[in-house]
Scaffold this motif. Structure first.
Motif, mmCIF file in Angstrom:
data_model
loop_
_atom_site.group_PDB
_atom_site.id
_atom_site.type_symbol
_atom_site.label_atom_id
_atom_site.label_comp_id
_atom_site.label_asym_id
_atom_site.label_seq_id
_atom_site.Cartn_x
_atom_site.Cartn_y
_atom_site.Cartn_z
ATOM 1 N N TYR A 14 0.827 -1.212 0.000
ATOM 2 C CA TYR A 14 0.000 0.000 0.000
ATOM 3 C C TYR A 14 0.860 1.259 0.000
ATOM 4 O O TYR A 14 0.558 2.229 -0.689
ATOM 5 C CB TYR A 14 -0.965 0.016 1.182
ATOM 6 N N ASN A 18 0.432 3.869 -2.904
ATOM 7 C CA ASN A 18 -0.001 5.226 -2.574
ATOM 8 C C ASN A 18 1.028 6.271 -2.959
ATOM 9 O O ASN A 18 0.693 7.359 -3.432
ATOM 10 C CB ASN A 18 -0.332 5.336 -1.079
ATOM 11 N N CYS A 24 -1.997 9.257 -1.471
ATOM 12 C CA CYS A 24 -1.958 9.703 -0.078
ATOM 13 C C CYS A 24 -0.640 10.415 0.167
ATOM 14 O O CYS A 24 0.412 9.908 -0.198
ATOM 15 C CB CYS A 24 -2.092 8.510 0.864
ATOM 16 N N MET A 30 -0.152 6.140 4.967
ATOM 17 C CA MET A 30 0.263 5.581 3.684
ATOM 18 C C MET A 30 0.222 4.061 3.615
ATOM 19 O O MET A 30 0.233 3.493 2.533
ATOM 20 C CB MET A 30 1.663 6.064 3.321
ATOM 21 N N HIS A 34 -6.099 3.643 -0.154
ATOM 22 C CA HIS A 34 -6.671 4.950 -0.461
ATOM 23 C C HIS A 34 -7.248 4.863 -1.864
ATOM 24 O O HIS A 34 -6.600 4.341 -2.780
ATOM 25 C CB HIS A 34 -5.620 6.059 -0.373
#
Length: 150
Positions: A14, A18, A24, A30, A34
């Motif tokens: 992620y 991100n 993000c 983070m 998102h």
């Protein structure tokens, strides 16, 4: 122990996603999913422009990224971050390893162009104005292609 390793791997995926997709900017958030509505679209678009200009194997569109980020899970209930489409996976790797630096260099040249040829700065432009301005820049005699130096 295995659960902690899986959580760490997911957080890393992620964080990379991100960061690369500009989904993000808050470091404390983070490591989590998102969605498409959180992308810094103008910043992302410039990097995507450089990616598409300099890559030949894969091309990527804003719509593909927005569609990918529109849902955290696929139709089978699996996290999409574990099965990214090849062009998105390639973009993320490119952005993290060399793309961000390439985009920063190109962004500098583009900002210089805007100072002379536009009544708006990059921060004042809407997304649509940015797309138009990049097209005008690319067609101008002042254009410096991504990856090249003055």
């Amino acid at each position: 122990m295995k659960i902690e390793e899986e959580k760490s791997e997911l957080a890393l995926l992620y964080r990379r996603q991100n960061t690369a997709l500009k989904a993000c900017l808050d470091l404390s958030k983070m490591d989590y999913y998102h969605g498409a509505d959180e992308i810094d679209l103008k910043n992302f678009y410039i990097e995507l422009y450089v990616y598409n200009y300099t890559r030949t194997k894969y091309q990527l569109t804003v719509d593909e990224v927005l569609d990918y980020l529109s849902e955290e899970y696929d139709v089978n209930g699996n996290l999409r971050v574990y099965s990214q489409p090849e062009n998105i996976k390639d973009y993320i790797g490119w952005e993290i390893h060399i793309g961000h630096e390439m985009a920063d260099n190109f962004r500098g040249y583009f900002i210089d162009y805007l100072k002379i040829n536009s009544n708006k700065s990059l921060t004042e432009m809407s997304y649509e104005e940015l797309v138009d301005a990049l097209g005008e820049y690319q067609n101008s005699s002042e254009f410096i292609p991504p990856g090249q130096k003055k």
